[in-house]
Design a protein around this motif. Structure first.
Motif, short mmCIF file in Angstrom:
data_model
loop_
_atom_site.label_atom_id
_atom_site.label_comp_id
_atom_site.label_asym_id
_atom_site.label_seq_id
_atom_site.Cartn_x
_atom_site.Cartn_y
_atom_site.Cartn_z
N LEU A 1 -125.03 -7.33 105.44
CA LEU A 1 -124.20 -7.42 106.48
C LEU A 1 -122.93 -8.13 105.96
N MET B 1 -121.29 -4.81 104.49
CA MET B 1 -120.78 -3.94 105.56
C MET B 1 -119.70 -4.27 106.27
N SER B 2 -119.45 -5.61 106.48
CA SER B 2 -118.50 -6.32 107.27
C SER B 2 -117.01 -6.12 106.43
N ARG C 1 -116.37 -2.39 106.36
CA ARG C 1 -115.46 -1.73 107.51
C ARG C 1 -114.26 -2.08 107.65
N THR D 1 -120.24 -8.26 117.12
CA THR D 1 -119.44 -7.81 115.75
C THR D 1 -120.72 -7.60 114.81
N LYS D 2 -121.62 -8.54 114.58
CA LYS D 2 -122.68 -8.65 113.68
C LYS D 2 -123.64 -7.65 114.18
N SER E 1 -122.94 -4.78 115.68
CA SER E 1 -122.41 -3.74 115.35
C SER E 1 -122.64 -3.30 113.65
N ASP E 2 -122.14 -4.14 113.08
CA ASP E 2 -122.55 -4.22 111.54
C ASP E 2 -123.74 -4.01 111.16
N ALA F 1 -124.45 -0.27 111.71
CA ALA F 1 -123.68 0.60 110.74
C ALA F 1 -124.49 0.47 109.53
N LEU F 2 -124.98 -0.64 109.11
CA LEU F 2 -125.86 -0.90 107.85
C LEU F 2 -127.20 -0.06 107.97
N LEU G 1 -117.77 4.61 109.65
CA LEU G 1 -117.76 3.03 109.43
C LEU G 1 -116.59 2.26 110.04
N ARG H 1 -114.00 0.52 112.27
CA ARG H 1 -114.44 -0.09 113.76
C ARG H 1 -113.83 0.92 114.83
#
Length: 304
Positions: A120, A123-124, A127, A146-147, A149-150, A153-154, A218, A220
């Motif tokens: 995470l 990925m954060s 992004r 946000t987490k 969404s991350d 995406a991960l 990826l 935002r």
């Protein structure tokens, strides 16, 4: 009173006005530098190296579960270790391996939790870096959103990575040779060259798929897909060239004992850093695809 003539453009300005691709590369470089691309690439290298250790723990746990149910394979590995490393050190390696197998459940749980946390963070950071290259000023949607969404995406990136690894494995020479044997076609030397060409082409397509996903999906905020595909292809070509150079580097470094000890670690760090540079620079190139220096545009009109 005399009116001074406007300064003539320099050599670089004239080259940029003549060659649009050069102007585009320089604008991408300027954006990359202005938006701290090197700093973001260094951060990505750190998070990539940091995330490898829990992934190795998960891999050891999976191997432990597999070996615990195959005592014959485990005994064969023990014999190989003792044959390769004689004396007390070989037995210590065997005991260490047995300890890891016995603790496979706890190692796997700790590895999964740590890998999720490190993933995470990676990925954060990725992004944020991609959004910065696109020039997106995205307001935070709250910590939990946000987490979440991350995390999505991960998972999506992991799925794309799995697909790319599978495609890369299919492009290797051994599966192709197995297909020839299954079709009862004799393997000739010309097939080796064809296999290498097909393998390189598949590897390029796989890298293109992965980098396009990262550049287009990826960030935002939504971005232009076609421009991202072009940037992904540029990154894929650079990545394949870098892999060829890296393979030569490893062959030269691993010949010495010191190189065998430290070369792979340094190579991994350089690999992560160069890959981060490629992805972020390609993103900056995509973000500047529709921009143009007004001075150069005026020069083109005057020449026309």
């Amino acid at each position: 009173m005399t009116i001074s003539e406007p300064a003539k453009p320099g050599i670089l300005d004239r080259l940029r006005a003549r060659f649009g691709w050069l102007d585009h590369l320089l604008r991408a470089h300027t954006r990359f530098q202005d938006r701290n691309g090197g700093f973001f690439a260094a951060g990505l290298t750190y998070y990539t190296i940091f995330a490898l250790f829990p992934l190795l723990m998960v891999g050891f746990a999976v191997a432990g579960f597999a070996l615990s149910r195959n005592p014959q394979v485990l005994n064969m590995i023990h014999d190989r270790i003792r044959a390769s490393v004689s004396g007390a050190l070989g037995q210590q390696l065997v005991d260490l391996m047995n300890s890891a197998i016995n603790a496979r459940a706890s190692v796997g749980v700790i590895g999964l939790v740590t890998a999720a946390w490190a993933g995470l963070g990676w990925m954060s950071h990725l992004r944020v870096a991609l959004s910065a290259m696109w020039g997106q000023a995205v307001d935070p949607a709250g910590y939990l959103r946000t987490k979440a969404s991350d995390l999505a995406a991960l998972v999506g990136t992991f799925a794309v990575l799995t697909l790319t690894i599978a495609l890369t494995a299919l492009g290797h020479a051994r599966p192709m040779a197995a297909v020839l044997r299954w079709l009862e076609i004799p393997r000739l030397s010309v097939f080796d060259e064809i296999f290498r060409g097909v393998s390189l082409l598949i590897s390029l397509l796989v890298s293109w798929l992965l980098f396009t996903w990262m550049i287009a999906r990826l960030p935002r905020a939504p971005v232009h897909l076609v421009t991202s595909m072009r940037a992904g292809l540029m990154a894929a070509v650079g990545f394949e060239l870098f892999k060829q150079v890296a393979s030569i580097y490893l062959q030269l470094v691993l010949r010495s004992p010191a190189g065998a000890a430290f070369g792979p670690v340094l190579g991994l760090m350089v690999f992560g850093n160069v890959t981060g540079y490629l992805v972020l620079f390609a993103t900056a190139w995509a973000a500047t695809a529709s921009q143009q220096d007004p001075r150069l545009a005026r020069g083109r009109r005057l020449r026309g």
